[in-house]
Each structure stands twice: as C-alpha cells, then as structure tokens.
Design an enzyme around this catalytic site. Structure first.
Site, PDB file in Angstrom:
ATOM      1  N   ARG A  47     -18.747  10.459 -21.499  1.00 38.51           N
ATOM      2  CA  ARG A  47     -19.361  10.688 -22.360  1.00 38.51           C
ATOM      3  C   ARG A  47     -18.832  11.057 -23.857  1.00 38.51           C
ATOM      4  O   ARG A  47     -17.877  11.538 -23.933  1.00 38.51           O
ATOM      5  CB  ARG A  47     -20.307  11.885 -22.358  1.00 38.51           C
ATOM      6  CG  ARG A  47     -21.529  11.629 -21.148  1.00 38.51           C
ATOM      7  CD  ARG A  47     -22.488  10.677 -21.740  1.00 38.51           C
ATOM      8  NE  ARG A  47     -23.634  10.294 -20.504  1.00 38.51           N
ATOM      9  CZ  ARG A  47     -23.456   9.312 -19.574  1.00 38.51           C
ATOM     10  NH1 ARG A  47     -22.676   8.695 -19.546  1.00 38.51           N
ATOM     11  NH2 ARG A  47     -24.561   9.218 -18.826  1.00 38.51           N
ATOM     12  N   GLU A  53     -22.987   6.962 -30.279  1.00 40.50           N
ATOM     13  CA  GLU A  53     -23.399   5.471 -29.618  1.00 40.50           C
ATOM     14  C   GLU A  53     -24.999   5.287 -29.934  1.00 40.50           C
ATOM     15  O   GLU A  53     -25.294   4.222 -29.953  1.00 40.50           O
ATOM     16  CB  GLU A  53     -22.813   5.435 -28.327  1.00 40.50           C
ATOM     17  CG  GLU A  53     -23.488   6.139 -27.238  1.00 40.50           C
ATOM     18  CD  GLU A  53     -22.981   5.895 -25.914  1.00 40.50           C
ATOM     19  OE1 GLU A  53     -21.792   5.806 -25.853  1.00 40.50           O
ATOM     20  OE2 GLU A  53     -23.635   5.606 -24.987  1.00 40.50           O
TER      21      GLU A  53
HETATM   22  P1  NAD Z   1     -19.604  14.062 -10.754  1.00 41.19           P
HETATM   23  O1  NAD Z   1     -20.670  15.155 -11.064  1.00 41.19           O
HETATM   24  O2  NAD Z   1     -19.433  13.753  -9.426  1.00 41.19           O
HETATM   25  O3  NAD Z   1     -18.219  14.843 -11.112  1.00 41.19           O
HETATM   26  C1  NAD Z   1     -17.990  15.470 -12.579  1.00 41.19           C
HETATM   27  C2  NAD Z   1     -16.926  16.486 -12.132  1.00 41.19           C
HETATM   28  O4  NAD Z   1     -16.350  17.145 -13.619  1.00 41.19           O
HETATM   29  C3  NAD Z   1     -17.157  17.585 -11.243  1.00 41.19           C
HETATM   30  O5  NAD Z   1     -16.228  17.679 -10.343  1.00 41.19           O
HETATM   31  C4  NAD Z   1     -17.248  18.806 -12.134  1.00 41.19           C
HETATM   32  O6  NAD Z   1     -16.780  20.113 -11.493  1.00 41.19           O
HETATM   33  C5  NAD Z   1     -16.060  18.474 -13.299  1.00 41.19           C
HETATM   34  N1  NAD Z   1     -15.998  19.458 -14.108  1.00 41.19           N
HETATM   35  C6  NAD Z   1     -17.215  19.908 -14.870  1.00 41.19           C
HETATM   36  N2  NAD Z   1     -16.613  20.580 -16.161  1.00 41.19           N
HETATM   37  C7  NAD Z   1     -15.408  20.252 -16.152  1.00 41.19           C
HETATM   38  C8  NAD Z   1     -14.305  20.820 -17.189  1.00 41.19           C
HETATM   39  N3  NAD Z   1     -14.673  21.724 -18.272  1.00 41.19           N
HETATM   40  N4  NAD Z   1     -13.265  20.132 -16.898  1.00 41.19           N
HETATM   41  C9  NAD Z   1     -12.910  19.548 -15.882  1.00 41.19           C
HETATM   42  N5  NAD Z   1     -14.009  18.958 -15.088  1.00 41.19           N
HETATM   43  C10 NAD Z   1     -15.004  19.488 -15.270  1.00 41.19           C
HETATM   44  O7  NAD Z   1     -19.697  13.009 -11.857  1.00 41.19           O
HETATM   45  P2  NAD Z   1     -19.389  11.559 -11.916  1.00 41.19           P
HETATM   46  O8  NAD Z   1     -20.223  10.773 -10.969  1.00 41.19           O
HETATM   47  O9  NAD Z   1     -17.875  11.596 -11.457  1.00 41.19           O
HETATM   48  O10 NAD Z   1     -19.603  11.031 -13.520  1.00 41.19           O
HETATM   49  C11 NAD Z   1     -18.534  11.683 -14.214  1.00 41.19           C
HETATM   50  C12 NAD Z   1     -19.316  11.380 -15.767  1.00 41.19           C
HETATM   51  O11 NAD Z   1     -19.089  10.009 -15.756  1.00 41.19           O
HETATM   52  C13 NAD Z   1     -20.689  11.790 -16.052  1.00 41.19           C
HETATM   53  O12 NAD Z   1     -21.078  13.011 -16.006  1.00 41.19           O
HETATM   54  C14 NAD Z   1     -21.383  10.716 -16.765  1.00 41.19           C
HETATM   55  O13 NAD Z   1     -21.434  11.167 -18.049  1.00 41.19           O
HETATM   56  C15 NAD Z   1     -20.147   9.499 -16.588  1.00 41.19           C
HETATM   57  N6  NAD Z   1     -20.492   8.083 -16.244  1.00 41.19           N
HETATM   58  C16 NAD Z   1     -20.061   6.979 -17.331  1.00 41.19           C
HETATM   59  C17 NAD Z   1     -20.530   5.772 -16.929  1.00 41.19           C
HETATM   60  C18 NAD Z   1     -20.302   4.676 -17.785  1.00 41.19           C
HETATM   61  O14 NAD Z   1     -20.803   3.611 -17.709  1.00 41.19           O
HETATM   62  N7  NAD Z   1     -19.400   4.938 -18.771  1.00 41.19           N
HETATM   63  C19 NAD Z   1     -21.261   5.583 -15.708  1.00 41.19           C
HETATM   64  C20 NAD Z   1     -21.660   6.677 -14.823  1.00 41.19           C
HETATM   65  C21 NAD Z   1     -21.218   7.877 -15.172  1.00 41.19           C
END
Ligand code: NAD
Length: 348
Positions: A237, A266
């Site tokens: 994000r 964005e």
């Molecule tokens: P997820 O919930 O499986 O994993 C997120 C991880 O981040 C968790 O393990 C959590 O413990 C960890 N986390 C939380 N706070 C943290 C911190 N301060 N420092 C380090 N780690 C921390 O999520 P995911 O499915 O892996 O997705 C991750 C992110 O990717 C989503 O939040 C979304 O914003 C983004 N995303 C982007 C796209 C894109 O098209 N660009 C698509 C899907 C998701």
C-alpha cells in the site's frame, strides 16, 4: 437482490458476470458503474441491496451512512486491503463487510519480483532503446541477485510467496513480522527486527498491511538505517512510504532504486487515463523524473487467475450474507468488527 459494482472496468464486468452466470445464477443481478464510489456517486446505488467496491472507492462514514439509508446492508470489497473503509462506522450501522483476503498471493509476489528485476537489470530502458535501433548497453549495468540479501517486511501470504521466489534466486533472506514465528520462516531465512533488516538488505520488499502503526513505516529515520544504495519495492500500500522522504533519499543516493506498484495519493489518479491532462500532483511527477524509479498503477494482482478468484470469493461472500451463513471473510458481521488486532485498519 441487485448488486451495485463501483469502479467497474471491462475486466471486472467480464469476470463478475461470468462467475455469476456459472456459479451464482440466482443470487443477484449486477449493475456495473464505471464511477468510483464517493459521496458524489453514491446515489447510483439506490434500489440495490449490496455494494461491491475496489481499492480506491470511498467508504467513509458519510458514504456508508448514505448507503445504509438506501437500505443497503452488505459491502463487498473485491480486494484484500481494507484500509479504505471505516469499519467502526460500518459496525455501528450494522453493515456486513467482507473482503477477498487471498486471491493468488503468487500473482502479487511474482509482480514484486518482476519490478525488482526490471529495475535491477533495466529491461524497461533496454526495451525502449532496442526499439529505436540502439543496441548500446552503456547505463544498463545491473547486479546479480544470487547471494544478495533480501528483506521481506510482512510475512503473510504474499510476503511468504515472495520469500519462496527470492529463495529460488539464491538470495539470503531476512524477514520482519511482529506476529509470524521463526519456525514458519526457518526454511527460507531468519526473522529479525526491522532495524537489522533495513541495515543488511540489498533489496527491501514491503508486504505488510497499511495500519495506524505501519503508515509511513518508510520515512526519513528508517531510510537512514538502510544499506546505502539499497532498492525498495512496494507492492503493498502506498501509505507505507512517506513519498517526500524517499524523494530526498533518491536525490542523495541513499536509496539506489525504488519500484512502486502503489502510491500514497494514488486514489485521484490510478485506474484512469490522464494522458491528455495536466497532472497536478508535483510529488508524483518529481518521483517519475528519476531514472531509477519504476512506477506501475496498482496492477500486481492483475492476472486472469486472480480476477476469477476475486469474482468467485466476492459472490461467495454475498451468498453467505444472503443465506445468513457465517462468512469466513467477514470483517464486520452482526454488528461487530471481526478484524484481528494486528490488522487494525487505518481510520479514514
Ligand atoms: P497477510 O494478512 O497475509 O499478511 C500481512 C502480514 O503483515 C501479516 O503476517 C502481519 O503480521 C504482517 N504485519 C503486520 N504489521 C506489520 C509490521 N508493522 N511490520 C511487519 N509485518 C507486519 O496479507 P497479504 O495477503 O500477504 O497482503 C499484504 C498486503 O499486500 C495487503 O495488506 C495489501 O495491502 C497488499 N496487496 C496489494 C496488491 C496489489 O495489487 N498491489 C494485491 C493484494 C494485496
């Protein structure tokens, strides 16, 4: 029941219509709207029972209250992130909210690698040169990934998929995640604190959600802790990065490269064609002047497999709501926010 789909592009229409016809023919009819959901466009949802929104739709208290006034009781996010919805307001209005938590995490992970290698090996520049008959490779020097240290911030579904791929390149892997334990990651690398990760990594890839505590995780202070010349990749994000700070770090060569699929402002721009307009965002325009910045318009998720999955899970979530079944993807249900504490959303 009528479902109002906002920010509907041709691909949203195609995949939602196809999955509805194939798997949920009796669930709903779909009204697609090209406009993003906002206080100006919310009236388009009148007469519908549910709304389907994407990442840059506005779901603040005002919009949610208006939707509730129209009799809408279900909000279906066709995305994983939910930083753009005021869950507290949804809770107090008694709305049902569900997302699509995991649709091909590999799609996003593979895109993070594509950005990394494009920027590292400068294939985007080579492509333009060669098309003009310029086969000079001066200025296209990259670095071999094998043996480099990669730091993964956020070791959830996408972070872990990214780690698996970098592991295949022969990289040394570090990760930081306040929740995941080291046993889960041991086969790939070592869990460390953020400071160690920033100091040791040649490439830092962000995969944590945007929350109050992660907003501007990459700022002047954390950039100063990074290995000089390191590359930063963000497919998570935009708000994770303080853009003015990375511009300064690029100007002073502290940061060696920046690959972005997301940008903190964005919402005004992405998913639309502004090529015939004057773009007023000076910060973004400055960012785009750097030869070592690669920017894409939030497309990491964009594969046919992921779009099928998104449509399928979105309509399954609606089906659970209509049938009053418990929904494993609900964020707000029966008047309660059911988001795990580590995923607390940013309040709008
Ligand atoms: P997820 O919930 O499986 O994993 C997120 C991880 O981040 C968790 O393990 C959590 O413990 C960890 N986390 C939380 N706070 C943290 C911190 N301060 N420092 C380090 N780690 C921390 O999520 P995911 O499915 O892996 O997705 C991750 C992110 O990717 C989503 O939040 C979304 O914003 C983004 N995303 C982007 C796209 C894109 O098209 N660009 C698509 C899907 C998701």
């Amino acid at each position: 029941m009528k479902l109002a789909v906002f920010s509907a592009k041709s691909y949203d229409r195609k995949y939602l219509d196809e999955v509805r016809a194939a798997r949920f023919p009796d669930l709903c009819t779909i009204e697609h709207h090209a406009f993003a959901l906002s206080s100006e466009t919310v009236s388009l949802a009148q007469g519908c029972g549910a709304v389907c929104a994407f990442v840059n739709d506005t779901l603040d208290a005002r919009v949610l209250t208006t939707l509730h006034g129209y009799g809408i009781r279900a909000i279906l996010l066709r995305c994983a992130g939910f930083n753009h919805i005021d869950l507290a307001a949804a809770e107090s209005l008694g709305l049902f909210v569900a997302n699509v938590p995991a649709y091909s995490p590999e799609a996003v992970a593979e895109f993070a690698i594509a950005l990394t290698q494009t920027l590292n090996r400068k294939t985007h520049r080579a492509y333009n040169r060669v098309r003009e008959g310029n086969f000079n490779i001066e200025g296209l020097l990259g670095r071999t990934l094998h043996g480099k240290t990669v730091g993964i911030v956020g070791l959830g579904r996408i972070g872990m998929a990214t780690a698996r791929i970098f592991n295949g390149f022969g990289c040394r892997l570090l990760a930081h995640d306040p929740v995941v334990d080291s046993d889960t990651f041991r086969q790939y690398g070592t869990l460390v604190d953020l400071d160690t990760l920033l100091q040791e990594s040649h490439i830092v890839s962000l995969h944590c959600p945007l929350t109050e505590s992660t907003r501007h995780l990459i700022n002047e202070k954390t950039l100063a802790r990074m290995r000089p010349g390191a590359m930063l990749v963000n497919t998570s994000r935009g708000g994770l990065i303080k853009t003015e700070a990375v511009i300064q770090a690029l100007k002073t060569h502290v940061l060696g490269g920046l690959a972005l699929d997301v940008y903190e402002a964005e919402g005004e721009l992405f998913y639309n064609d502004h090529s015939g307009e004057i773009i007023e965002d000076d910060v973004l325009m400055r960012l785009m002047t750097f030869h070592n910045v690669l920017l894409c318009g939030h497309q990491a998720f964009f594969t046919s497999e992921a779009l099928t999955e998104i449509a399928d899970v979105t309509l399954s979530n609606l089906s659970d709501f209509v049938a009053r079944r418990s929904c494993k993807n609900s964020l707000v249900s029966e008047g309660h926010v059911v988001v795990p504490a580590d995923k607390e959303p940013v309040r709008l």
